[in-house]
Design a protein around this motif. Structure first.
Motif, PDB file in Angstrom:
ATOM      1  N   ARG A  79      13.659   0.402   3.258  1.00 60.48           N
ATOM      2  CA  ARG A  79      14.780  -0.658   3.023  1.00 60.48           C
ATOM      3  C   ARG A  79      16.038  -0.018   2.708  1.00 60.48           C
ATOM      4  NH1 ARG A  79      13.049  -6.199   3.448  1.00 60.48           N
ATOM      5  NH2 ARG A  79      10.731  -6.208   3.869  1.00 60.48           N
ATOM      6  N   GLN A  80      16.218   1.136   3.210  1.00 62.49           N
ATOM      7  CA  GLN A  80      17.345   1.987   2.591  1.00 62.49           C
ATOM      8  C   GLN A  80      18.668   1.336   3.260  1.00 62.49           C
ATOM      9  OE1 GLN A  80      16.695   5.967   3.719  1.00 62.49           O
ATOM     10  NE2 GLN A  80      16.931   5.664   5.919  1.00 62.49           N
ATOM     11  N   ALA A  81      18.550   0.549   4.153  1.00 59.12           N
ATOM     12  CA  ALA A  81      19.700  -0.235   4.715  1.00 59.12           C
ATOM     13  C   ALA A  81      19.399  -1.825   4.292  1.00 59.12           C
ATOM     14  CB  ALA A  81      19.705  -0.374   6.398  1.00 59.12           C
ATOM     15  N   ARG A  83      20.631  -5.463   1.627  1.00 58.81           N
ATOM     16  CA  ARG A  83      21.743  -6.051   0.649  1.00 58.81           C
ATOM     17  C   ARG A  83      22.313  -5.349  -0.382  1.00 58.81           C
ATOM     18  NH1 ARG A  83      17.504 -11.008   0.467  1.00 58.81           N
ATOM     19  NH2 ARG A  83      16.112  -9.043   0.668  1.00 58.81           N
ATOM     20  N   SER A 128      15.389  -3.306  11.723  1.00 65.87           N
ATOM     21  CA  SER A 128      14.469  -3.942  12.316  1.00 65.87           C
ATOM     22  C   SER A 128      13.570  -4.781  11.557  1.00 65.87           C
ATOM     23  CB  SER A 128      13.740  -3.445  13.340  1.00 65.87           C
ATOM     24  OG  SER A 128      12.809  -4.071  14.247  1.00 65.87           O
ATOM     25  N   ASP A 129      12.561  -5.452  11.770  1.00 64.35           N
ATOM     26  CA  ASP A 129      11.412  -6.015  11.099  1.00 64.35           C
ATOM     27  C   ASP A 129      10.091  -6.002  11.710  1.00 64.35           C
ATOM     28  OD1 ASP A 129      11.477  -7.609   8.540  1.00 64.35           O
ATOM     29  OD2 ASP A 129      10.211  -8.650   9.597  1.00 64.35           O
ATOM     30  N   TYR A 205       1.338 -13.424   8.397  1.00 66.37           N
ATOM     31  CA  TYR A 205       2.503 -14.430   8.693  1.00 66.37           C
ATOM     32  C   TYR A 205       2.137 -15.348   9.840  1.00 66.37           C
ATOM     33  CZ  TYR A 205       5.214 -11.224   5.722  1.00 66.37           C
ATOM     34  OH  TYR A 205       5.717 -10.446   4.835  1.00 66.37           O
ATOM     35  N   THR A 211       5.663 -16.387   4.478  1.00 65.95           N
ATOM     36  CA  THR A 211       5.404 -15.654   3.227  1.00 65.95           C
ATOM     37  C   THR A 211       4.273 -16.559   2.313  1.00 65.95           C
ATOM     38  OG1 THR A 211       7.559 -14.653   3.118  1.00 65.95           O
ATOM     39  CG2 THR A 211       6.100 -14.617   1.180  1.00 65.95           C
ATOM     40  N   SER A 260       1.404  -3.883   4.377  1.00 68.56           N
ATOM     41  CA  SER A 260       1.858  -4.175   2.930  1.00 68.56           C
ATOM     42  C   SER A 260       1.158  -5.386   2.479  1.00 68.56           C
ATOM     43  CB  SER A 260       3.424  -4.989   3.108  1.00 68.56           C
ATOM     44  OG  SER A 260       4.114  -3.799   3.781  1.00 68.56           O
ATOM     45  N   HIS A 375       8.279   1.567  -3.221  1.00 69.17           N
ATOM     46  CA  HIS A 375       8.297   0.337  -2.252  1.00 69.17           C
ATOM     47  C   HIS A 375       9.797   0.528  -1.924  1.00 69.17           C
ATOM     48  CE1 HIS A 375       8.095  -4.011  -1.044  1.00 69.17           C
ATOM     49  NE2 HIS A 375       7.338  -3.520   0.034  1.00 69.17           N
TER      50      HIS A 375
HETATM   51  O1  CP3 Z   1       8.763  -4.330   2.615  1.00 69.89           O
HETATM   52  C1  CP3 Z   1       7.576  -3.931   3.001  1.00 69.89           C
HETATM   53  O2  CP3 Z   1       6.560  -3.883   2.474  1.00 69.89           O
HETATM   54  C2  CP3 Z   1       7.535  -3.219   4.409  1.00 69.89           C
HETATM   55  C3  CP3 Z   1       6.896  -4.176   5.215  1.00 69.89           C
HETATM   56  C4  CP3 Z   1       7.757  -5.344   5.929  1.00 69.89           C
HETATM   57  C5  CP3 Z   1       9.110  -5.229   6.268  1.00 69.89           C
HETATM   58  N1  CP3 Z   1       9.392  -6.529   6.812  1.00 69.89           N
HETATM   59  C6  CP3 Z   1       9.658  -4.163   6.911  1.00 69.89           C
HETATM   60  C7  CP3 Z   1      11.316  -4.097   7.155  1.00 69.89           C
HETATM   61  C8  CP3 Z   1       7.461  -6.551   5.298  1.00 69.89           C
HETATM   62  C9  CP3 Z   1       6.010  -7.088   4.645  1.00 69.89           C
HETATM   63  C10 CP3 Z   1       8.620  -7.381   6.169  1.00 69.89           C
HETATM   64  C11 CP3 Z   1       8.430  -8.949   6.210  1.00 69.89           C
HETATM   65  C12 CP3 Z   1       9.673  -9.529   5.686  1.00 69.89           C
HETATM   66  N2  CP3 Z   1      10.607  -9.593   6.588  1.00 69.89           N
HETATM   67  C13 CP3 Z   1      10.205  -9.982   4.481  1.00 69.89           C
HETATM   68  C14 CP3 Z   1       9.201  -9.979   3.344  1.00 69.89           C
HETATM   69  C15 CP3 Z   1       8.893 -11.452   2.940  1.00 69.89           C
HETATM   70  C16 CP3 Z   1       7.720 -11.517   2.167  1.00 69.89           C
HETATM   71  O3  CP3 Z   1       6.575 -11.838   2.629  1.00 69.89           O
HETATM   72  O4  CP3 Z   1       7.572 -11.021   0.918  1.00 69.89           O
HETATM   73  C17 CP3 Z   1      11.482 -10.282   4.407  1.00 69.89           C
HETATM   74  C18 CP3 Z   1      12.155 -10.817   3.195  1.00 69.89           C
HETATM   75  C19 CP3 Z   1      11.855 -10.038   5.970  1.00 69.89           C
HETATM   76  C20 CP3 Z   1      13.159 -10.092   6.496  1.00 69.89           C
HETATM   77  C21 CP3 Z   1      14.083  -8.920   6.487  1.00 69.89           C
HETATM   78  N3  CP3 Z   1      13.531  -7.904   6.814  1.00 69.89           N
HETATM   79  C22 CP3 Z   1      15.172  -9.005   5.802  1.00 69.89           C
HETATM   80  C23 CP3 Z   1      16.063  -9.781   5.035  1.00 69.89           C
HETATM   81  C24 CP3 Z   1      15.565  -7.215   5.939  1.00 69.89           C
HETATM   82  C25 CP3 Z   1      17.020  -6.870   5.589  1.00 69.89           C
HETATM   83  C26 CP3 Z   1      16.992  -5.996   4.618  1.00 69.89           C
HETATM   84  C27 CP3 Z   1      17.084  -6.424   3.150  1.00 69.89           C
HETATM   85  O5  CP3 Z   1      15.551  -6.130   2.823  1.00 69.89           O
HETATM   86  O6  CP3 Z   1      17.913  -6.818   2.687  1.00 69.89           O
HETATM   87  C28 CP3 Z   1      14.555  -6.896   6.716  1.00 69.89           C
HETATM   88  C29 CP3 Z   1      14.456  -5.436   7.027  1.00 69.89           C
HETATM   89  C30 CP3 Z   1      13.483  -4.756   7.180  1.00 69.89           C
HETATM   90  N4  CP3 Z   1      12.042  -5.172   6.961  1.00 69.89           N
HETATM   91  C31 CP3 Z   1      13.364  -3.304   7.094  1.00 69.89           C
HETATM   92  C32 CP3 Z   1      12.020  -3.027   7.202  1.00 69.89           C
HETATM   93  C33 CP3 Z   1      11.385  -1.506   7.126  1.00 69.89           C
HETATM   94  C34 CP3 Z   1      14.644  -2.480   7.459  1.00 69.89           C
HETATM   95  C35 CP3 Z   1      14.457  -0.940   7.413  1.00 69.89           C
HETATM   96  C36 CP3 Z   1      14.749  -0.269   6.297  1.00 69.89           C
HETATM   97  O7  CP3 Z   1      16.054  -0.109   5.872  1.00 69.89           O
HETATM   98  O8  CP3 Z   1      13.801   0.159   5.731  1.00 69.89           O
END
Ligand code: CP3
Length: 414
Positions: A79-81, A83, A128-129, A205, A211, A260, A375
């Protein structure tokens, strides 16, 4: 598909900021505190030769993933990119929909490159996600600001399975296009990272509808509707395998598999409900893309380390609750590790961050370690702390010298 020639990772590693150079004082084979981390294994000696590694054009991160000699551990952050970056928040104001941001090629590329431009990490992960591919095999979703991921029609009954269809990769064209552009933009100076969710984690999911804290619906389904759950997991396994291959063919150097929520299962249940599907993905992808390192990350994986190794992945991602030295002892020398600084360290004084990076790198040993957080970067993390993390990690040397890369690498051979 043709890519621009990649710059040698060997030649890109010279100058370090002298003020930050730290002699890590690794143990040699004779003076080895962590025997597992240094003894070469049959797998390693058969496939890894110093001359091949040094002339290789692979980015540093790929070399470390394979266990090849490197002068310092490559570093990137999950999540280096996102908020915590002001530039991302500004862009998100203009494009408030997460799906728009993560499904529009120009925006994906722009966001993925934000941390690259700010910190020059060794890995550039596509923005991406793990849920992004779902609509391409019949499962619509949305990401809501407060609730997070929402699946409008969860799959809980036999009839719900009818919605599923084989993955249509054309619907994910923006992922392929973005990876291709990212590969060109980073020009071989960093690894381009693709990623997927593991079948179990994606299924949490799809079954729970979003979640969850308790995973009660999907966990009870293991007993009340095992065949239905197996069908769903098998479908996801096939779709995810194809999606990984598509990402590699589009330009990803390395793939992260995020299970995860695998750590939410008791280990014997993980063996049954997650591991076989990941193992199948690894085998299918290996067959098609034998050179692409695969990294497996599980949140809360202390009870699963040895079991994770059994999937055949190249790298085990460690969360911060496992001590790096313990993980090394448990996993042995024939597999690489990624991690595992507690993301909360980035809220501490910078001197504490420096010390923790040094400690983790020392415990991990000079080979087969990709430095990362345990993480993702937390919301609210100061950008200066992230910059400091990268500055320190990139200034460290396994042997304390700075310029002569081949000398450094030869000293690492054990
Ligand atoms: O965090 C982890 O454990 C990694 C695996 C994972 C990702 N998305 C990868 C990701 C998981 C479990 C998710 C689900 C998801 N998607 C959540 C977690 C919800 C929960 O159940 O706890 C959320 C909030 C999202 C939506 C999402 N994805 C947002 C709002 C963002 C933007 C970045 C931020 O966190 O502000 C993402 C991006 C995202 N999801 C990345 C990855 C690897 C971006 C790439 C990066 O920079 O790492």
């Amino acid at each position: 598909m043709s890519f621009s020639p990649l710059t040698s990772a060997c030649s890109s590693l010279g100058v370090k900021s002298s003020s930050l150079i730290v002699q890590l004082g690794f143990h040699t084979a004779e003076n080895n505190k962590f025997p597992g981390a240094f003894v070469s294994s049959p797998k390693r000696t058969k496939t890894k030769k110093f001359s091949i590694a040094c002339s290789s054009t692979d980015p540093l991160l790929v070399k470390a993933a394979r266990g090849d000699p490197v002068s310092r551990p490559p570093t990137w952050m999950m999540r280096q990119a996102g908020r915590y970056m002001a530039v991302y928040r500004k862009l998100a104001e203009k494009h408030p929909s997460f799906r728009e941001r993560s499904e529009t090629t120009d925006l994906i590329v722009e966001i993925s490159l934000q941390p690259w431009e700010a910190f020059r990490p060794d890995g550039v992960i596509i923005f991406s996600d793990i849920l992004t591919p779902l609509p391409a095999f019949g499962v619509p979703f949305d990401i809501e600001e407060v609730r997070g991921p929402v699946i409008q029609s969860p799959i809980r009954f036999e009839d719900d399975l009818k919605a599923l269809h084989p993955i249509d990769l054309e619907k994910l064209h923006f992922v392929g296009e973005s990876l291709k552009i990212l590969r060109r933009e980073v020009g071989g100076h960093a690894a381009v990272l693709g990623f997927v969710g593991a079948p179990w984690t994606i299924a949490t999911y799809i079954v729970e509808g979003g979640t969850t804290r308790t995973y009660t619906t999907i966990k009870s389904m293991c007993h009340t509707a095992p065949n239905l759950l197996r069908t769903l997991l098998s479908h996801l396994t096939k779709a995810i395998s194809e999606y990984i291959i598509y990402q590699v063919e589009s330009g990803a150097h390395c793939i992260q598999i995020f299970d995860s929520w695998g750590g939410q299962l008791p280990p014997d249940m993980w063996e049954q409900w997650s591991k076989p599907y990941i193992t199948e993905i690894v085998s299918v992808v290996r067959n098609k893309c034998p050179k692409t390192p695969l990294v497996l990350y599980i949140n809360g994986n202390g009870g699963l380390l040895e079991r994770m190794k059994g999937t055949g992945v190249d790298v085990i991602g460690l969360d911060w609750t496992v001590d790096m030295a313990d993980a090394r002892k448990r996993l042995g020398s024939d597999i690489s590790v990624q991690g595992n600084v507690d993301p909360a360290y980035l809220f501490s004084p910078l001197s504490a961050v420096t010390k923790e990076i040094q400690r983790v790198i020392k415990c991990a040993g000079p080979r087969g370690h990709i430095l990362n957080l345990g993480h993702g970067v937390l919301v609210g993390t100061p950008e200066e702390a992230v910059a400091h993390f990268f500055d320190v990690s990139k200034s460290l040397n396994h042997d304390g010298s700075s310029q002569n890369h081949s000398m450094e690498e030869s000293k690492l051979l054990v």
